[in-house]
Design an enzyme around this catalytic site. Structure first.
Site, short mmCIF file in Angstrom:
data_model
loop_
_atom_site.label_atom_id
_atom_site.label_comp_id
_atom_site.label_asym_id
_atom_site.label_seq_id
_atom_site.Cartn_x
_atom_site.Cartn_y
_atom_site.Cartn_z
N TRP A 382 41.96 34.89 36.64
CA TRP A 382 42.01 35.61 38.01
C TRP A 382 43.04 36.82 37.89
CZ3 TRP A 382 37.70 35.50 40.22
CH2 TRP A 382 37.01 34.40 40.51
N ASN A 384 43.27 38.48 34.96
CA ASN A 384 42.87 39.25 33.86
C ASN A 384 41.64 39.60 33.71
OD1 ASN A 384 45.56 39.50 32.17
ND2 ASN A 384 45.50 37.21 32.74
N TRP A 385 40.49 39.10 34.46
CA TRP A 385 38.98 39.37 34.36
C TRP A 385 38.63 40.51 35.00
CZ3 TRP A 385 33.99 39.43 35.28
CH2 TRP A 385 33.40 39.32 36.37
N ILE A 387 40.58 43.73 36.48
CA ILE A 387 41.91 44.44 36.69
C ILE A 387 41.89 45.33 37.86
CG2 ILE A 387 43.61 45.97 35.78
CD1 ILE A 387 43.59 43.02 34.59
N PRO A 388 40.69 46.18 38.05
CA PRO A 388 40.59 47.09 39.25
C PRO A 388 41.08 45.92 40.47
CG PRO A 388 39.10 47.63 37.73
CD PRO A 388 39.65 46.43 37.14
N VAL A 389 40.24 45.22 40.86
CA VAL A 389 40.43 44.21 41.83
C VAL A 389 41.74 43.50 41.94
CG1 VAL A 389 39.53 42.00 43.06
CG2 VAL A 389 38.02 43.76 42.26
N TYR A 398 48.69 41.14 48.16
CA TYR A 398 49.80 40.11 48.00
C TYR A 398 51.21 40.63 47.98
CZ TYR A 398 51.67 36.32 44.93
OH TYR A 398 52.35 35.21 44.27
N HIS A 423 33.00 37.80 48.60
CA HIS A 423 31.82 37.33 48.02
C HIS A 423 30.66 36.79 48.68
CE1 HIS A 423 34.69 37.11 44.53
NE2 HIS A 423 33.88 37.19 43.75
N TYR A 485 14.47 30.04 49.10
CA TYR A 485 13.16 29.76 49.21
C TYR A 485 12.65 29.02 50.31
CZ TYR A 485 11.67 31.88 44.63
OH TYR A 485 11.34 32.89 43.68
C1 LIG Z 1 46.64 36.25 44.20
C2 LIG Z 1 47.08 36.92 42.86
C3 LIG Z 1 47.10 38.56 43.61
C4 LIG Z 1 48.26 36.56 42.40
O1 LIG Z 1 48.67 37.29 41.20
P1 LIG Z 1 49.96 36.65 40.30
O2 LIG Z 1 50.04 37.42 39.19
O3 LIG Z 1 49.69 35.30 39.97
O4 LIG Z 1 51.03 36.75 41.32
P2 LIG Z 1 52.55 36.52 41.05
O5 LIG Z 1 53.33 35.64 41.91
O6 LIG Z 1 52.76 36.21 39.56
O7 LIG Z 1 53.32 37.97 41.26
C5 LIG Z 1 52.86 38.94 40.86
C6 LIG Z 1 53.65 40.33 41.11
O8 LIG Z 1 54.16 40.14 42.66
C7 LIG Z 1 55.71 40.22 42.47
N1 LIG Z 1 56.33 39.62 43.60
C8 LIG Z 1 56.59 38.50 43.68
N2 LIG Z 1 57.15 37.98 44.42
C9 LIG Z 1 57.50 39.10 45.29
C10 LIG Z 1 58.27 39.75 46.44
N3 LIG Z 1 58.71 38.52 47.44
N4 LIG Z 1 58.21 40.84 46.97
C11 LIG Z 1 57.71 41.82 46.28
N5 LIG Z 1 57.02 41.45 44.92
C12 LIG Z 1 56.85 39.99 44.80
C13 LIG Z 1 56.07 39.84 41.18
O9 LIG Z 1 57.37 40.54 40.64
C14 LIG Z 1 54.86 40.45 40.17
O10 LIG Z 1 55.14 41.78 40.12
P3 LIG Z 1 54.37 42.57 38.73
O11 LIG Z 1 52.87 42.38 38.60
O12 LIG Z 1 54.80 43.90 38.78
O13 LIG Z 1 55.17 41.73 37.59
C15 LIG Z 1 45.77 36.76 41.98
O14 LIG Z 1 45.55 35.42 41.40
C16 LIG Z 1 44.44 37.57 42.37
O15 LIG Z 1 44.47 38.75 42.02
N6 LIG Z 1 43.68 36.70 42.74
C17 LIG Z 1 42.31 37.23 43.41
C18 LIG Z 1 41.46 37.70 42.15
C19 LIG Z 1 40.15 37.80 42.65
O16 LIG Z 1 39.58 37.49 43.82
N7 LIG Z 1 39.23 38.46 41.86
C20 LIG Z 1 37.99 39.20 42.33
C21 LIG Z 1 37.34 39.16 41.05
S1 LIG Z 1 35.70 39.26 41.32
#
Ligand SMILES: CC(C)(COP(=O)(O)OP(=O)(O)OC[C@H]1O[C@@H](n2cnc3c(N)ncnc32)[C@H](O)[C@@H]1OP(=O)(O)O)[C@@H](O)C(=O)NCCC(=O)NCCS
Length: 499
Positions: A382, A384-385, A387-389, A398, A423, A485
């Protein structure tokens, strides 16, 4: 005959001893004659020949010895202790097997159903009546919401309305961005499910973009106000020259129609005042992406009509009769075309289309996806697939939640909940039925992520991610198609016949 002596180990010392003899003044030749290593060239030639003879003899013995000793301490190549890693041939074998087995499936499909690909039918998926284009009209109307956001920002920048009023206008505008198309799609019978999904997709993207636009402009106001307080300077900053020579815009110079529409069309959901820009448009790159888009769209349509639809049709009866063994067989049959279509969609959307738009707009950041195919955890997938979202989720949802003190699990659950909502919105509204399959599929990612991270590592984790993609999607597809259907075509004789 091989002499017993021949099997003695031949050491470098023995050879060196022979060579050392060259330096002696008097050498015993092979034929027993003694030759002075004098300046006579004939004598020197004879001496050389004579010296080479034992060397060749040693080489011959060495070769014989090597022939006899053919074993050494070593592991089998397929053993993990062998540290052998080159499986390129196996990968090629997999590809050949894949092509062969799919060629068989393709032939079987053609023999059973004939050619089902029909480009005219694709048009009918978008339009019921060629003179009425409701989905396109809905997209055109979206400009109203874009302009409301821009003029709200201008008023806020000029100080004509305060932050609270600005926020209220935004809440109204963003709610309308989601509600207005939903009501139109649900109430307008002339809009098809595919046309509705297309329009709702555009509105969802617009919602995320306008939300980002609001946040970034607010951050700019907060920053300039803080600067103005500390430096007692003017609130507005003039535009400056960037290091690359282009004009760098500063707040509120960014609040122009041109800047707004550049962001609306740019392949990103996160607003920035100065996006990284490429030097020029590479025409070759642009046309390659355009060609891919055209070709892959045709392939997607062809595979759906020829491969997916017949399997889905034949799955309806087992689903209605709750025949579990046949249901499983149809589900497994559906996994191959569904997964192939999903992979082609990924390439054509995230690589071809996004790069095409980015090249056209000279948008520099081309990181639309990362190596999700190597995911060993669901979380990595989630991240990496898409990136814009993912970038939007991190920046506007988040991290703000985390900064307000919400825990990691709560923030992640909130993001996945929002994602699950969108979704479901994109599937249920166009199909005009609420079944929550997509919502549940997205929410199931949380326990699945925990399970994979807790119990599976390395290649097993990677296999689990692939399995969830390959099996999970067709389950949801079958559920929705079956329910659609049953709900809409129960009394339609053509559908009954198809079942
Ligand atoms: C939920 C989600 C955002 C979590 O992302 P993640 O990368 O696992 O989150 P992490 O806990 O590793 O933290 C990510 C960032 O938050 C920052 N962070 C963590 N705690 C923090 C805090 N208390 N305050 C501020 N920033 C914080 C981290 O430093 C990190 O920053 P960086 O990206 O600059 O290195 C991700 O799984 C996601 O995007 N999910 C949904 C995807 C989706 O639905 N896609 C649809 C595609 S169709």
């Amino acid at each position: 005959m091989i002499d017993k002596d021949d099997f003695r180990p031949i050491t470098r010392n023995r050879r060196r001893a022979t060579i050392t003899n060259v330096k002696s003044e008097t050498v015993k030749l092979r034929n027993g004659a003694t030759a002075a290593a004098a300046s006579d060239p004939k004598a020197r030639e004879a001496l050389t020949k004579n010296l080479q003879a034992p060397l060749n003899e040693d080489k011959r013995k060495c070769g014989l010895y090597d022939k006899m000793s053919c074993h050494k301490l070593q592991e089998s190549m397929l053993s993990s202790a062998s540290s052998f890693k080159n499986y390129r041939g196996i990968l090629n074998w997999c590809v050949v097997m894949l092509v062969l087995s799919n060629a068989r499936l393709f032939l079987e499909n053609l023999l059973r159903y004939g050619i089902l690909v029909d480009p005219i039918q694709v048009v009918s998926l978008f339009l019921k009546d060629p003179y009425s284009w409701p989905a396109a009209c809905l997209v055109i109307v979206s400009n109203v919401f874009i302009l409301v956001a821009l003029y709200t920002e201008r008023k806020l920048a000029m100080g004509l309305i305060n932050e609270k009023v600005g926020l209220l206008i935004y809440i109204f505008n963003l709610t309308a961005v989601l509600y207005f198309p939903m009501v139109v799609v649900l109430k307008l019978p002339s809009i098809t499910p595919v046309g509705g999904a297309f329009a709702l997709g555009i509105y969802t993207i617009l919602f995320l973009k306008l939300y980002s636009y609001k946040d970034v402009n607010r951050w700019c106001r907060e920053k300039t106000q803080a600067k103005a307080r500390s430096l007692s300077r003017s609130l507005s900053c003039p535009s400056t020259q960037s290091a690359s020579g282009g004009m760098q815009v500063s707040y509120p110079g960014n609040l122009s129609l041109r800047d707004m529409y550049y962001f609306v069309f740019a392949p990103t959901l996160c607003y920035e005042l100065n996006f990284p820009r490429s030097e020029s448009i590479r025409m070759g790159f642009l046309f390659r992406r355009l060609f891919e888009m055209f070709l892959l769209t045709q392939l997607l349509v062809g595979l759906t009509q020829q491969w997916m639809v017949p399997i889905i049709r034949s799955s309806m009866k087992p689903l209605q009769e709750m025949d579990y063994s046949r249901m499983t067989e149809r589900l497994l049959r559906l996994t191959v075309p569904n997964h192939l279509i999903w992979l082609i969609f990924f390439y054509s959307f995230f690589h071809s289309s996004m790069n095409f738009v980015a090249e056209l707009l000279r948008f520099g950041d081309r990181e639309f996806y990362r190596d999700w195919w190597n995911s060993e955890t669901i979380t990595y997938f989630w991240q990496n697939w898409n990136i814009p979202v993912h970038k939007w989720c991190l920046r506007h949802f988040y991290k703000p939640l985390m900064r307000r003190g919400a825990g990691k699990l709560l923030s992640q659950s909130a993001v996945f909940f929002a994602s699950a909502f969108f979704h479901e919105y994109l599937v249920s509204v166009p199909l005009r039925m609420f079944r929550l399959w997509a919502f549940m599929g997205m929410m199931a990612q949380l326990p699945l992520a925990w399970f994979v991270a807790r119990f599976l590592r390395g290649n097993y984790g990677n296999a689990a991610v692939w399995l969830s993609l390959i099996i999970g999607q067709p389950i949801a597809v079958l559920m929705y198609v079956h329910d659609y259907y049953v709900t809409h075509n129960q009394d339609d004789p053509t559908v009954i016949e198809a079942l």
